[in-house]
Design a protein around this motif. Structure first.
Motif, PDB file in Angstrom:
ATOM      1  N   PHE A  14     -20.244  -5.387  44.063  1.00 23.05           N
ATOM      2  CA  PHE A  14     -20.962  -6.383  44.865  1.00 23.05           C
ATOM      3  C   PHE A  14     -20.801  -7.802  44.334  1.00 23.05           C
ATOM      4  O   PHE A  14     -21.541  -8.702  44.722  1.00 23.05           O
ATOM      5  CB  PHE A  14     -22.444  -6.015  44.950  1.00 23.05           C
ATOM      6  N   GLY A  15     -19.833  -8.002  43.426  1.00 25.94           N
ATOM      7  CA  GLY A  15     -19.459  -9.361  43.038  1.00 25.94           C
ATOM      8  C   GLY A  15     -20.078  -9.896  41.776  1.00 25.94           C
ATOM      9  O   GLY A  15     -19.915 -11.087  41.473  1.00 25.94           O
ATOM     10  N   LEU A  16     -20.791  -9.069  41.014  1.00 21.96           N
ATOM     11  CA  LEU A  16     -21.399  -9.522  39.758  1.00 21.96           C
ATOM     12  C   LEU A  16     -20.446  -9.238  38.609  1.00 21.96           C
ATOM     13  O   LEU A  16     -20.377  -8.118  38.102  1.00 21.96           O
ATOM     14  CB  LEU A  16     -22.743  -8.825  39.534  1.00 21.96           C
ATOM     15  N   HIS A  17     -19.693 -10.236  38.206  1.00 19.76           N
ATOM     16  CA  HIS A  17     -18.677 -10.073  37.172  1.00 19.76           C
ATOM     17  C   HIS A  17     -19.174 -10.622  35.841  1.00 19.76           C
ATOM     18  O   HIS A  17     -20.258 -11.212  35.746  1.00 19.76           O
ATOM     19  CB  HIS A  17     -17.383 -10.782  37.588  1.00 19.76           C
ATOM     20  N   ASN A  18     -18.356 -10.418  34.790  1.00 17.37           N
ATOM     21  CA  ASN A  18     -18.671 -10.871  33.439  1.00 17.37           C
ATOM     22  C   ASN A  18     -20.046 -10.378  32.987  1.00 17.37           C
ATOM     23  O   ASN A  18     -20.857 -11.129  32.433  1.00 17.37           O
ATOM     24  CB  ASN A  18     -18.616 -12.406  33.367  1.00 17.37           C
ATOM     25  N   LEU A  19     -20.298  -9.101  33.229  1.00 10.26           N
ATOM     26  CA  LEU A  19     -21.588  -8.521  32.859  1.00 10.26           C
ATOM     27  C   LEU A  19     -21.704  -8.309  31.361  1.00 10.26           C
ATOM     28  O   LEU A  19     -22.785  -8.473  30.786  1.00 10.26           O
ATOM     29  CB  LEU A  19     -21.773  -7.179  33.574  1.00 10.26           C
ATOM     30  N   LEU A  20     -20.593  -7.930  30.715  1.00 15.76           N
ATOM     31  CA  LEU A  20     -20.637  -7.531  29.316  1.00 15.76           C
ATOM     32  C   LEU A  20     -19.564  -8.261  28.519  1.00 15.76           C
ATOM     33  O   LEU A  20     -18.493  -8.590  29.042  1.00 15.76           O
ATOM     34  CB  LEU A  20     -20.422  -6.017  29.181  1.00 15.76           C
ATOM     35  N   ASP A  21     -19.861  -8.523  27.238  1.00 10.20           N
ATOM     36  CA  ASP A  21     -18.844  -9.026  26.334  1.00 10.20           C
ATOM     37  C   ASP A  21     -18.212  -7.847  25.600  1.00 10.20           C
ATOM     38  O   ASP A  21     -18.492  -6.689  25.922  1.00 10.20           O
ATOM     39  CB  ASP A  21     -19.453 -10.027  25.347  1.00 10.20           C
ATOM     40  N   ASP A  22     -17.382  -8.111  24.622  1.00  7.57           N
ATOM     41  CA  ASP A  22     -16.687  -7.030  23.919  1.00  7.57           C
ATOM     42  C   ASP A  22     -17.654  -6.046  23.246  1.00  7.57           C
ATOM     43  O   ASP A  22     -17.519  -4.822  23.428  1.00  7.57           O
ATOM     44  CB  ASP A  22     -15.727  -7.614  22.887  1.00  7.57           C
ATOM     45  N   PRO A  23     -18.638  -6.517  22.460  1.00 11.05           N
ATOM     46  CA  PRO A  23     -19.579  -5.554  21.854  1.00 11.05           C
ATOM     47  C   PRO A  23     -20.365  -4.768  22.902  1.00 11.05           C
ATOM     48  O   PRO A  23     -20.612  -3.566  22.727  1.00 11.05           O
ATOM     49  CB  PRO A  23     -20.513  -6.441  21.016  1.00 11.05           C
ATOM     50  N   GLY A  24     -20.748  -5.432  23.988  1.00  9.97           N
ATOM     51  CA  GLY A  24     -21.481  -4.738  25.047  1.00  9.97           C
ATOM     52  C   GLY A  24     -20.641  -3.649  25.689  1.00  9.97           C
ATOM     53  O   GLY A  24     -21.135  -2.552  25.974  1.00  9.97           O
ATOM     54  N   CYS A  25     -19.350  -3.937  25.910  1.00  3.27           N
ATOM     55  CA  CYS A  25     -18.450  -2.932  26.486  1.00  3.27           C
ATOM     56  C   CYS A  25     -18.304  -1.734  25.556  1.00  3.27           C
ATOM     57  O   CYS A  25     -18.278  -0.583  26.003  1.00  3.27           O
ATOM     58  CB  CYS A  25     -17.083  -3.546  26.761  1.00  3.27           C
TER      59      CYS A  25
END
Length: 330
Positions: free
Chosen positions: A85-96
């Motif tokens: 639904f278009g919500l990008h850049n949710l997580l950074d590297d540690p979050g991923c």
């Protein structure tokens, strides 16, 4: 010619928007139903645990299975739906790394707990032949928690490499041997790592599926014998009918898992043969790999009398509270 080309160009965005909408609604429904169903099962078992002194081994396994399925929906279904639904850049590297690791463990626990459920149920209804089997059946309730701990440690060890390859999405083209999950990328860097990683996970999954199919086949044999002797068994053993009903539920769960497991792994085998996996293939695998986590809690609710009665009681209590709190009009 110019007009027809413009029409084609105008049709493409509309087609793409329709595909994105269908995909988004599908993942939204799947994630919403999965979270609702597994949360309902966990709440029902929490209320049952307050009433009963000790849960049966099968009930403990079903509650743990609902927890792993819920964790799977939260770590894969929710971010996948948000990205669609278009919500990008949710997580950074540690979050991923954290999310991918939690997802891998929860997905692995789903298959392991289904296997554990079928084995424990087969042992529960198996006739007590010999002192070893009799002793094992009497200790089933004591073996549940140690088995849980062993499965957690096993899958945490096997999945330890998953965070090493998880990174936040980068701008530009996706590198070869990279799984584009939308909210995260899993970059295996080379063909050998990509294939070895897939082979390790597939070997574990196929091993547990083989065990659960064998135990479920044994359950079916016992159910067939039970159907032939159902009259005499009802007279002599009061609890056998409930055990057999639970066994039928376990067999249905195993069949359900095996069906979606087969689809999931056919897609996974195809993904191992190509360097760049199309995003539509990744989405298809994500959808089918989460179907078991979505449908299994509703199967538990429809076939388990304890869960169904507890949910009916909770709904009745809520209705009674609403009726008492409603002000009377003169």
């Amino acid at each position: 010619m110019r007009v027809s080309r413009r029409k084609k160009k105008l049709q493409k965005p509309g087609t793409m928007d329709l595909c994105i909408t269908i995909k988004g609604v599908s993942f939204l429904l799947q994630t919403g139903l999965g979270i609702l169903g597994n949360t309902s099962v966990l709440m029902a078992y929490a209320q049952i645990a307050l009433v009963e002194a000790c849960l049966q081994p099968v009930d403990k396994i079903l509650a743990h299975l609902a927890f792993s399925n819920l964790l799977q929906m939260l770590t894969r279904g929710v971010p996948q739906t948000m990205v669609i639904f278009g919500l990008h850049n949710l997580l950074d590297d540690p979050g991923c790394k954290v999310v991918i690791y939690a997802y891998r463990i929860s997905r692995a626990l789903s298959i392991c707990l289904t296997c554990m459920l079928s084995v424990f149920q087969a042992l529960t209804i198996a006739p007590s032949v010999g002192p070893l089997l009799t002793k094992l059946k009497s200790r089933l309730s004591q073996l549940v928690v140690p088995t849980f701990i062993g499965l957690w440690l096993l899958n945490m060890t096997i999945c330890i490499t998953s965070p090493l390859f998880a990174i936040a999405p980068r701008n530009g083209t996706v590198p070869a041997f990279t799984l584009n999950l939308g909210f995260c990328h899993v970059n295996f860097r080379d063909s050998l790592t990509y294939v070895v990683n897939g082979a390790v996970f597939s070997t574990r999954d196929f091993a547990f599926v083989a065990v659960m199919l064998a135990s479920s086949g044994y359950i079916l044999i016992l159910l067939q014998k039970h159907s032939r002797q159902v009259r005499s068994i009802r007279r002599t053993q009061q609890g056998t009918s409930m055990e057999m009903q639970a066994a039928k539920t376990v067999v249905i769960l195993v069949v359900l898992y095996t069906m979606f497991f087969g689809i999931d792994n056919m897609i996974w085998i195809y993904m191992l043969t190509v360097a760049r996996v199309p995003s539509v293939v990744v989405d298809m695998r994500a959808f089918f790999s989460s179907c078991y986590a979505t449908f299994s809690p509703f199967l538990m609710i429809s076939t388990n009398k304890k869960i169904k009665e507890r949910m009916v009681c909770a709904a009745g209590e809520q209705t009674a509270e609403d009726s008492t709190e409603k002000p009377t009009t003169k």
